[in-house]
Design a protein around this motif. Structure first.
Motif, PDB file in Angstrom:
ATOM      1  N   UNK A  19     -54.068  49.615  70.872  1.00 12.62           N
ATOM      2  CA  UNK A  19     -55.187  48.685  71.033  1.00 12.62           C
ATOM      3  C   UNK A  19     -56.254  49.131  72.010  1.00 12.62           C
ATOM      4  N   UNK A  20     -56.011  50.120  72.849  1.00 14.47           N
ATOM      5  CA  UNK A  20     -57.078  50.642  73.708  1.00 14.47           C
ATOM      6  C   UNK A  20     -58.153  51.354  72.879  1.00 14.47           C
ATOM      7  N   UNK A  21     -57.781  52.257  71.955  1.00 16.96           N
ATOM      8  CA  UNK A  21     -58.832  52.865  71.120  1.00 16.96           C
ATOM      9  C   UNK A  21     -59.564  51.844  70.235  1.00 16.96           C
ATOM     10  N   UNK A  22     -58.847  50.845  69.749  1.00 19.54           N
ATOM     11  CA  UNK A  22     -59.524  49.801  68.967  1.00 19.54           C
ATOM     12  C   UNK A  22     -60.564  49.075  69.808  1.00 19.54           C
ATOM     13  N   UNK A  23     -60.212  48.797  71.046  1.00 17.09           N
ATOM     14  CA  UNK A  23     -61.136  48.112  71.938  1.00 17.09           C
ATOM     15  C   UNK A  23     -62.339  48.996  72.270  1.00 17.09           C
ATOM     16  N   UNK A  24     -62.088  50.256  72.541  1.00 17.32           N
ATOM     17  CA  UNK A  24     -63.192  51.193  72.817  1.00 17.32           C
ATOM     18  C   UNK A  24     -64.106  51.306  71.602  1.00 17.32           C
ATOM     19  N   UNK A  25     -63.508  51.377  70.409  1.00 18.66           N
ATOM     20  CA  UNK A  25     -64.316  51.439  69.187  1.00 18.66           C
ATOM     21  C   UNK A  25     -65.165  50.167  69.040  1.00 18.66           C
ATOM     22  N   UNK A  26     -64.593  49.030  69.386  1.00 14.44           N
ATOM     23  CA  UNK A  26     -65.345  47.770  69.329  1.00 14.44           C
ATOM     24  C   UNK A  26     -66.496  47.746  70.310  1.00 14.44           C
ATOM     25  N   UNK A  27     -66.278  48.266  71.500  1.00 15.67           N
ATOM     26  CA  UNK A  27     -67.348  48.319  72.508  1.00 15.67           C
ATOM     27  C   UNK A  27     -68.459  49.266  72.056  1.00 15.67           C
ATOM     28  N   UNK A  33     -74.538  48.180  67.034  1.00 15.46           N
ATOM     29  CA  UNK A  33     -75.001  47.010  66.271  1.00 15.46           C
ATOM     30  C   UNK A  33     -74.564  45.753  67.012  1.00 15.46           C
ATOM     31  N   UNK A  34     -75.374  45.296  67.949  1.00 13.72           N
ATOM     32  CA  UNK A  34     -74.973  44.161  68.790  1.00 13.72           C
ATOM     33  C   UNK A  34     -74.605  42.905  67.996  1.00 13.72           C
ATOM     34  N   UNK A  35     -73.473  42.363  68.350  1.00 11.83           N
ATOM     35  CA  UNK A  35     -72.984  41.090  67.806  1.00 11.83           C
ATOM     36  C   UNK A  35     -72.772  40.163  68.996  1.00 11.83           C
ATOM     37  N   UNK A  36     -73.302  38.954  68.965  1.00 10.34           N
ATOM     38  CA  UNK A  36     -73.234  38.081  70.143  1.00 10.34           C
ATOM     39  C   UNK A  36     -71.810  37.766  70.607  1.00 10.34           C
ATOM     40  N   UNK A  37     -70.856  37.654  69.704  1.00  8.28           N
ATOM     41  CA  UNK A  37     -69.514  37.227  70.108  1.00  8.28           C
ATOM     42  C   UNK A  37     -68.471  38.343  70.046  1.00  8.28           C
ATOM     43  N   UNK A  38     -68.896  39.583  69.826  1.00 14.24           N
ATOM     44  CA  UNK A  38     -67.928  40.673  69.645  1.00 14.24           C
ATOM     45  C   UNK A  38     -67.119  40.943  70.908  1.00 14.24           C
ATOM     46  N   UNK A  39     -67.754  40.979  72.049  1.00 20.73           N
ATOM     47  CA  UNK A  39     -67.030  41.264  73.295  1.00 20.73           C
ATOM     48  C   UNK A  39     -66.008  40.169  73.578  1.00 20.73           C
ATOM     49  N   UNK A  40     -66.369  38.906  73.362  1.00 19.81           N
ATOM     50  CA  UNK A  40     -65.410  37.816  73.546  1.00 19.81           C
ATOM     51  C   UNK A  40     -64.241  37.947  72.582  1.00 19.81           C
ATOM     52  N   UNK A  41     -64.531  38.299  71.337  1.00 19.59           N
ATOM     53  CA  UNK A  41     -63.472  38.473  70.342  1.00 19.59           C
ATOM     54  C   UNK A  41     -62.541  39.614  70.739  1.00 19.59           C
TER      55      UNK A  41
END
Length: 128
Positions: A19-27, A33-41
């Motif tokens: 889950x660390x690489x998944x989180x880095x990929x999400x960041x 492509x900014x998403x308003x709720x992505x960091x919270x998710x």
């Protein structure tokens, strides 16, 4: 006993490596492509994943130590626990966030859920 503790520790370490690489990929995706709720998710899913994986490792260690004959039932039972906890999390998220943000949460949830489900399956299939 040391082998069981070693496997439980290996499981939690590998979970973090999932889950660390998944989180880095999400960041990184958030930067592109900014998403308003992505960091919270991402934050919700990291906490959820961490809690479930620690609980899984702890329960597996306890059952492997005390009642190793029950391990096959444990694997199935923990998948049911994971599924019901996931349904509860989705319902809570649906009740709290707006409909646009919900789809972001749901997409992030699906990616984490499938990755951690795959990790659980592959780890325990190879480490009976």
């Amino acid at each position: 006993m040391n082998e069981i503790n070693s496997r439980a520790k290996k499981y939690t370490n590998q979970s973090a490596l999932v889950f660390i690489p998944l989180t880095i990929a999400g960041i990184i995706f958030q930067q592109i492509a900014p998403q308003p709720s992505l960091i919270n998710a991402l934050l919700v899913m990291v906490i959820y994943s961490f809690i479930l994986e620690i609980a899984d490792a702890f329960a597996w260690r306890k059952i492997a130590t005390d009642k190793p004959d029950y391990l096959p039932q444990f694997f199935l039972a923990f998948q049911a626990v994971r599924m019901f906890a996931s349904i509860a999390l989705i319902v809570i998220i649906y009740a709290i966030v707006d409909s646009e943000s919900f789809w972001t949460y749901l997409a992030v949830f699906a990616i984490y859920y499938l990755a951690l489900l795959g990790h659980h399956t592959l780890f325990f299939a190879n480490n009976k």
